[in-house]
Scaffold this motif. Sequence first.
Motif, mmCIF file in Angstrom:
data_model
loop_
_atom_site.group_PDB
_atom_site.id
_atom_site.type_symbol
_atom_site.label_atom_id
_atom_site.label_comp_id
_atom_site.label_asym_id
_atom_site.label_seq_id
_atom_site.Cartn_x
_atom_site.Cartn_y
_atom_site.Cartn_z
ATOM 1 N N LEU A 141 0.795 -1.229 0.000
ATOM 2 C CA LEU A 141 0.000 0.000 0.000
ATOM 3 C C LEU A 141 0.826 1.278 0.000
ATOM 4 C CD1 LEU A 141 -2.890 -1.066 2.400
ATOM 5 C CD2 LEU A 141 -2.978 -0.822 -0.095
ATOM 6 N N ASP A 142 2.007 1.267 0.586
ATOM 7 C CA ASP A 142 2.896 2.430 0.517
ATOM 8 C C ASP A 142 4.311 1.991 0.856
ATOM 9 O OD1 ASP A 142 3.192 2.409 3.351
ATOM 10 O OD2 ASP A 142 1.459 3.720 3.602
ATOM 11 N N ASP A 143 5.234 2.947 0.830
ATOM 12 C CA ASP A 143 6.645 2.626 1.028
ATOM 13 C C ASP A 143 7.020 2.432 2.493
ATOM 14 O OD1 ASP A 143 7.144 2.683 -1.676
ATOM 15 O OD2 ASP A 143 7.737 4.786 -1.692
ATOM 16 N N LEU A 144 6.172 2.856 3.415
ATOM 17 C CA LEU A 144 6.454 2.663 4.836
ATOM 18 C C LEU A 144 6.282 1.204 5.241
ATOM 19 C CD1 LEU A 144 6.981 3.847 7.714
ATOM 20 C CD2 LEU A 144 4.515 4.126 7.900
ATOM 21 N N ARG A 145 5.281 0.542 4.678
ATOM 22 C CA ARG A 145 4.927 -0.805 5.096
ATOM 23 C C ARG A 145 5.853 -1.857 4.490
ATOM 24 N NH1 ARG A 145 0.493 2.304 5.246
ATOM 25 N NH2 ARG A 145 -1.166 1.775 6.703
ATOM 26 N N ILE A 146 6.239 -2.830 5.325
ATOM 27 C CA ILE A 146 6.948 -4.011 4.826
ATOM 28 C C ILE A 146 6.250 -5.247 5.364
ATOM 29 C CG2 ILE A 146 9.176 -2.854 4.586
ATOM 30 C CD1 ILE A 146 10.048 -4.278 7.185
ATOM 31 N N SER A 147 6.283 -6.309 4.583
ATOM 32 C CA SER A 147 5.636 -7.552 4.974
ATOM 33 C C SER A 147 6.322 -8.163 6.185
ATOM 34 C CB SER A 147 5.676 -8.546 3.810
ATOM 35 O OG SER A 147 5.298 -9.846 4.261
ATOM 36 N N VAL A 148 5.501 -8.724 7.065
ATOM 37 C CA VAL A 148 6.033 -9.428 8.229
ATOM 38 C C VAL A 148 6.892 -10.610 7.799
ATOM 39 C CG1 VAL A 148 4.062 -10.991 8.461
ATOM 40 C CG2 VAL A 148 5.375 -10.341 10.505
ATOM 41 N N ARG A 149 6.747 -11.037 6.539
ATOM 42 C CA ARG A 149 7.528 -12.162 6.026
ATOM 43 C C ARG A 149 8.790 -11.727 5.293
ATOM 44 N NH1 ARG A 149 3.063 -16.589 3.863
ATOM 45 N NH2 ARG A 149 1.923 -16.767 5.832
ATOM 46 N N SER A 150 9.030 -10.430 5.190
ATOM 47 C CA SER A 150 10.230 -9.945 4.510
ATOM 48 C C SER A 150 11.458 -10.244 5.362
ATOM 49 C CB SER A 150 10.120 -8.441 4.254
ATOM 50 O OG SER A 150 10.144 -7.731 5.486
ATOM 51 N N PRO A 151 12.639 -10.323 4.742
ATOM 52 C CA PRO A 151 13.864 -10.594 5.508
ATOM 53 C C PRO A 151 14.110 -9.588 6.633
ATOM 54 C CG PRO A 151 14.280 -10.909 3.173
ATOM 55 C CD PRO A 151 12.897 -10.317 3.285
ATOM 56 N N LEU A 152 13.846 -8.296 6.372
ATOM 57 C CA LEU A 152 14.070 -7.285 7.395
ATOM 58 C C LEU A 152 13.147 -7.501 8.583
ATOM 59 C CD1 LEU A 152 15.356 -4.739 8.494
ATOM 60 C CD2 LEU A 152 13.768 -3.399 7.105
ATOM 61 N N ALA A 153 11.843 -7.693 8.316
ATOM 62 C CA ALA A 153 10.891 -7.905 9.408
ATOM 63 C C ALA A 153 11.223 -9.170 10.192
ATOM 64 C CB ALA A 153 9.471 -7.985 8.847
ATOM 65 N N GLN A 154 11.592 -10.239 9.497
ATOM 66 C CA GLN A 154 11.933 -11.483 10.176
ATOM 67 C C GLN A 154 13.129 -11.300 11.105
ATOM 68 O OE1 GLN A 154 10.412 -14.825 9.971
ATOM 69 N NE2 GLN A 154 8.819 -13.338 9.453
ATOM 70 N N ALA A 155 14.068 -10.460 10.694
ATOM 71 C CA ALA A 155 15.239 -10.209 11.540
ATOM 72 C C ALA A 155 14.883 -9.354 12.759
ATOM 73 C CB ALA A 155 16.324 -9.527 10.722
ATOM 74 N N LEU A 156 13.919 -8.442 12.608
ATOM 75 C CA LEU A 156 13.586 -7.499 13.668
ATOM 76 C C LEU A 156 12.613 -8.052 14.700
ATOM 77 C CD1 LEU A 156 13.118 -4.274 11.507
ATOM 78 C CD2 LEU A 156 15.029 -4.750 13.054
ATOM 79 N N LEU A 157 11.713 -8.937 14.283
ATOM 80 C CA LEU A 157 10.646 -9.414 15.167
ATOM 81 C C LEU A 157 11.196 -10.013 16.465
ATOM 82 C CD1 LEU A 157 8.253 -11.084 12.570
ATOM 83 C CD2 LEU A 157 7.758 -9.056 13.952
ATOM 84 N N GLY A 158 10.596 -9.588 17.586
ATOM 85 C CA GLY A 158 10.979 -10.105 18.885
ATOM 86 C C GLY A 158 12.155 -9.407 19.531
ATOM 87 N N HIS A 159 12.805 -8.520 18.780
ATOM 88 C CA HIS A 159 13.939 -7.778 19.335
ATOM 89 C C HIS A 159 13.471 -6.424 19.847
ATOM 90 C CE1 HIS A 159 17.102 -10.612 18.097
ATOM 91 N NE2 HIS A 159 16.333 -10.832 17.041
ATOM 92 N N GLN A 160 14.324 -5.763 20.620
ATOM 93 C CA GLN A 160 13.914 -4.523 21.262
ATOM 94 C C GLN A 160 14.910 -3.406 21.017
ATOM 95 O OE1 GLN A 160 13.519 -5.413 25.418
ATOM 96 N NE2 GLN A 160 15.567 -6.284 25.584
ATOM 97 N N VAL A 161 14.514 -2.213 21.457
ATOM 98 C CA VAL A 161 15.329 -1.020 21.245
ATOM 99 C C VAL A 161 16.739 -1.237 21.790
ATOM 100 C CG1 VAL A 161 15.602 1.415 21.845
ATOM 101 C CG2 VAL A 161 13.341 0.516 21.266
ATOM 102 N N GLY A 162 17.722 -0.840 20.989
ATOM 103 C CA GLY A 162 19.112 -0.959 21.393
ATOM 104 C C GLY A 162 19.806 -2.187 20.846
ATOM 105 N N GLU A 163 19.044 -3.176 20.413
ATOM 106 C CA GLU A 163 19.649 -4.399 19.900
ATOM 107 C C GLU A 163 20.055 -4.231 18.438
ATOM 108 O OE1 GLU A 163 17.447 -7.742 22.702
ATOM 109 O OE2 GLU A 163 17.127 -7.754 20.545
ATOM 110 N N GLU A 164 21.065 -4.987 18.043
ATOM 111 C CA GLU A 164 21.514 -5.007 16.656
ATOM 112 C C GLU A 164 21.186 -6.370 16.072
ATOM 113 O OE1 GLU A 164 25.854 -4.944 14.788
ATOM 114 O OE2 GLU A 164 25.269 -2.947 15.475
ATOM 115 N N VAL A 165 20.669 -6.383 14.839
ATOM 116 C CA VAL A 165 20.270 -7.642 14.212
ATOM 117 C C VAL A 165 20.934 -7.766 12.850
ATOM 118 C CG1 VAL A 165 18.035 -7.631 15.388
ATOM 119 C CG2 VAL A 165 18.225 -6.647 13.102
ATOM 120 N N GLU A 166 21.036 -8.987 12.373
ATOM 121 C CA GLU A 166 21.562 -9.229 11.032
ATOM 122 C C GLU A 166 20.409 -9.611 10.115
ATOM 123 O OE1 GLU A 166 25.462 -11.063 10.196
ATOM 124 O OE2 GLU A 166 24.306 -12.660 9.231
ATOM 125 N N VAL A 167 20.334 -8.960 8.974
ATOM 126 C CA VAL A 167 19.259 -9.184 8.010
ATOM 127 C C VAL A 167 19.790 -10.041 6.865
ATOM 128 C CG1 VAL A 167 17.572 -8.101 6.488
ATOM 129 C CG2 VAL A 167 18.302 -6.930 8.594
#
Length: 199
Positions: A141-167
């Motif tokens: 629908l727009d450029d802000l939204r990304i699918s929960v199944r995208s690599p970026l979302a999968q890397a971020l889910l369940g993590h919190q502020v301050g953490e670093e993740v690998e995509v």
Amino acid sequence: APALQDQPATCQPPATATLRRTALSCGDRLALPDLDGAAQVTLTREGRRLLGECIRVLRVEVLPQLRAALDDPERDGRIDAEFDRAVKELRRLTWAIDHAASAEELVGEPGVVELGTVVTVGVEPGVLEQFLIVHPIEAPLDDLRISVRSPLAQALLGHQVGEEVEVAAPSGPYRCRIVAVEGPPVGPDAAPPALDTTQ
């Protein structure tokens, strides 16, 4: 469904022409197995509104035009395929809205990335980007939204502020840091929280 590319954050409601294209293309990115209620769909309020506009465009503009084209005995065979696709798309979008839960009503842990949250990430020093993690049906629908199944979302889910993740991106892995986590945008313009690029 094809993988969605990670995109920079802007939140501009699509124009009617874009909605028309989205109405015909959303189906390529749906995560609904069948219309049997087997999959839970969760939508943001703004996503629900925009998908409702897609439905309106299909009913009022796309399908009447295609029906008129079907009356032409010399029509291109692709018209039949486009009509069938539009009918299926209307059915699937209507089903999704009718069965969707609201992302705003999900009770999550503050500061933790979940479906429906706006995440600010630092990709490199001085460069911040925002993303709203949504159900795949809402992602185009727009450029802000990304699918929960995208690599970026999968890397971020369940993590919190301050953490670093690998995509694990298709173009190669990269790392990013979670700077902020907010709830879904609300209000008349459904704008995301202000992005502070000075961090």
